[in-house]
Design a protein around this motif. Structure first.
Motif, PDB file in Angstrom:
ATOM      1  N   THR A 175      -0.002   8.004  -7.007  1.00  0.00           N
ATOM      2  CA  THR A 175      -1.063   8.384  -6.078  1.00  0.00           C
ATOM      3  C   THR A 175      -1.384   7.265  -5.092  1.00  0.00           C
ATOM      4  O   THR A 175      -2.321   7.367  -4.318  1.00  0.00           O
ATOM      5  N   SER A 176      -0.599   6.208  -5.117  1.00  0.00           N
ATOM      6  CA  SER A 176      -0.829   5.035  -4.284  1.00  0.00           C
ATOM      7  C   SER A 176      -0.493   5.299  -2.815  1.00  0.00           C
ATOM      8  O   SER A 176       0.595   5.770  -2.483  1.00  0.00           O
ATOM      9  N   ARG A 177      -1.415   4.959  -1.955  1.00  0.00           N
ATOM     10  CA  ARG A 177      -1.148   5.042  -0.517  1.00  0.00           C
ATOM     11  C   ARG A 177      -0.047   4.078  -0.117  1.00  0.00           C
ATOM     12  O   ARG A 177       0.686   4.327   0.840  1.00  0.00           O
ATOM     13  N   VAL A 178       0.082   2.998  -0.856  1.00  0.00           N
ATOM     14  CA  VAL A 178       1.128   2.019  -0.552  1.00  0.00           C
ATOM     15  C   VAL A 178       2.501   2.650  -0.761  1.00  0.00           C
ATOM     16  O   VAL A 178       3.374   2.572   0.100  1.00  0.00           O
ATOM     17  N   LEU A 179       2.708   3.312  -1.913  1.00  0.00           N
ATOM     18  CA  LEU A 179       4.000   3.962  -2.174  1.00  0.00           C
ATOM     19  C   LEU A 179       4.291   5.027  -1.125  1.00  0.00           C
ATOM     20  O   LEU A 179       5.376   5.049  -0.531  1.00  0.00           O
ATOM     21  N   TRP A 180       3.333   5.906  -0.852  1.00  0.00           N
ATOM     22  CA  TRP A 180       3.583   7.005   0.084  1.00  0.00           C
ATOM     23  C   TRP A 180       3.701   6.511   1.524  1.00  0.00           C
ATOM     24  O   TRP A 180       4.398   7.113   2.343  1.00  0.00           O
ATOM     25  N   GLY A 181       3.060   5.384   1.830  1.00  0.00           N
ATOM     26  CA  GLY A 181       3.276   4.766   3.135  1.00  0.00           C
ATOM     27  C   GLY A 181       4.705   4.281   3.279  1.00  0.00           C
ATOM     28  O   GLY A 181       5.333   4.456   4.328  1.00  0.00           O
ATOM     29  N   TRP A 182       5.241   3.685   2.203  1.00  0.00           N
ATOM     30  CA  TRP A 182       6.639   3.249   2.233  1.00  0.00           C
ATOM     31  C   TRP A 182       7.583   4.447   2.317  1.00  0.00           C
ATOM     32  O   TRP A 182       8.606   4.391   3.006  1.00  0.00           O
TER      33      TRP A 182
END
Length: 181
Positions: free
Chosen positions: A107-114
Motif C-alpha cells: 500500500t506504499s505510495r513509494v512502491l506505486w510511485g516507482w
C-alpha cells in the motif's frame, strides 16, 4: 529534507529497496498494457507492422495477410514474454527484500510511485527505440502517426513525473528492517 518518525532522509533516495522491483514491475505492466491494448484489442500495430518503412532493413510482414500476421504475432509473443520476465523479476526482488510488513509495502505510495515511473520508462524507451530509432512500428499508422508517437512519449514523461510526485508524498518505510505493530 523530509522527516518521518525522527528519521531524516533526502526526498527521493529511500527506500532504495523498492526502487528496482518497482521499476521492473512498472516496465513489465506498462508493456502488458501496450501489448494487450494496442497490439491485441485495438490492433493498431504489432511489433513489425512498420518494417516496410523501418530504418534497419527488417523484412516487411504485412499484418493483413495470414503469414504476415503470424510473424507479427510471434514477435508480439516475444515482447509479451519479456514483459512477463520483467514482472516476475520485479515480484521476486520485491519478495526477497520485504521481510516484514508486507501489507505496508503493497500500500506504499513509494512502491506505486516507482511502478508508475517504470511504466513511464517503458513508454519512453519503447517509444524512442521502436518508434523513432528503429521505426519497426508506430502507435497508430496514418496521417497523424507522428502525433500518436509524440503523445506516447509525452504520456511516458507524464508517468515518470507523476511517479516522482507520488513517491515524494510517501512515507519512509524500509521493508527489510521495519517491523509493524
Amino acid at each position: 529534507m523530509a522527516t518521518t518518525a525522527g528519521i531524516a532522509r533526502p526526498p527521493d533516495t529511500a527506500p532504495a529497496s523498492l526502487r528496482l522491483p518497482g521499476l521492473l514491475l512498472g516496465v513489465g505492466l506498462g508493456g502488458f498494457v501496450d501489448g494487450i491494448l494496442l497490439h491485441q484489442l485495438l490492433q493498431w500495430h504489432h511489433m513489425l507492422t512498420s518494417t516496410n518503412h523501418d530504418r534497419i532493413g527488417v523484412k516487411y510482414y504485412d499484418p493483413h495477410t495470414v503469414s504476415g500476421l503470424e510473424m507479427n504475432t510471434v514477435w508480439d509473443g516475444v515482447f509479451h514474454a519479456l514483459c512477463w520476465i520483467a514482472v516476475l523479476l520485479g515480484l521476486a526482488i520485491l519478495y526477497s527484500r520485504v521481510t516484514h510488513d508486507r501489507r505496508t509495502v503493497w500500500t506504499s505510495r513509494v512502491l506505486w510511485g516507482w511502478v508508475l515511473s517504470g511504466w513511464g520508462v517503458f513508454n519512453l524507451v519503447e517509444g524512442i527505440l521502436d518508434h523513432q530509432i528503429l521505426g519497426i512500428h508506430h502507435v497508430h499508422d496514418g496521417p497523424y502517426q507522428a502525433w500518436w508517437d509524440a503523445g506516447f512519449l509525452f504520456l511516458g514523461a507524464l508517468f515518470v513525473a507523476a511517479g516522482h510526485l507520488i513517491r515524494r508524498g510517501g512515507r519512509f518505510h524500509d521493508p527489510a528492517t521495519t517491523r509493524g505493530a
